[in-house]
Design a protein around this motif. Sequence first.
Motif, short mmCIF file in Angstrom:
data_model
loop_
_atom_site.label_atom_id
_atom_site.label_comp_id
_atom_site.label_asym_id
_atom_site.label_seq_id
_atom_site.Cartn_x
_atom_site.Cartn_y
_atom_site.Cartn_z
N GLU A 1 62.58 59.75 33.17
CA GLU A 1 61.75 59.12 32.18
C GLU A 1 62.62 58.26 31.14
OE1 GLU A 1 58.75 61.71 30.39
OE2 GLU A 1 60.02 63.13 31.43
N PHE A 3 63.17 55.80 27.59
CA PHE A 3 62.54 55.57 26.23
C PHE A 3 63.31 54.74 25.64
CE2 PHE A 3 61.03 59.76 27.71
CZ PHE A 3 59.80 59.41 27.38
N TRP A 4 62.71 53.63 24.73
CA TRP A 4 63.28 52.64 24.01
C TRP A 4 62.64 52.52 22.98
CZ3 TRP A 4 67.25 48.59 24.51
CH2 TRP A 4 66.94 47.48 23.78
N ASP A 20 58.29 50.50 20.76
CA ASP A 20 58.68 51.83 21.64
C ASP A 20 57.92 51.34 23.33
OD1 ASP A 20 56.13 51.65 20.42
OD2 ASP A 20 55.87 53.38 21.76
N ASN A 22 58.32 52.93 27.13
CA ASN A 22 58.88 54.10 28.14
C ASN A 22 58.20 53.88 29.65
OD1 ASN A 22 56.23 55.43 28.84
ND2 ASN A 22 55.94 55.67 26.61
N SER A 23 59.13 54.29 30.40
CA SER A 23 58.99 54.09 31.95
C SER A 23 59.39 55.25 32.66
CB SER A 23 59.93 52.99 32.16
OG SER A 23 59.95 52.59 33.74
N THR A 24 58.49 55.41 33.64
CA THR A 24 58.79 56.64 34.66
C THR A 24 58.95 56.02 36.03
OG1 THR A 24 57.44 58.16 33.13
CG2 THR A 24 57.93 58.79 35.28
N PHE A 60 67.20 58.72 28.48
CA PHE A 60 66.39 59.02 29.69
C PHE A 60 66.78 60.45 29.95
CE2 PHE A 60 70.70 58.43 31.38
CZ PHE A 60 70.90 59.45 32.23
#
Length: 109
Positions: A1, A3-4, A20, A22-24, A60
């Motif tokens: 995961e 996150f920004w 914001d 997020n990517s998985t 991450f």
Amino acid sequence: EFFWQGFLSNAWENPIDGTDFNSTVLLSADDIASGLSIRVWPWETKIEPMRNFASATAEFFVRRGGALIGDSVVGRVRIDRVSPGSGKICQPGDAGFCDGSLEGCNDNS
């Protein structure tokens, strides 16, 4: 995961609503052996609001079967898109910028 979060100040203060991200990503050990790139997008909502003396954080977490097995320290990025001397804010399509063709840009998301 992954996150920004974007911020209005150069000191990671005053989060900007909507920046914001997020990517998985599901990966194997072979997938990450040579490194991993993640593109924070879309530009208009995640990067564009950060212009003059802004900043962002990124971090991450690695999970296996849902259990946390590793995490990063929080990465801190200073962002200033104002061209020295001109005061112009750099935008996609400017010389030296990824212009949508992805030439010179990594397409991983």
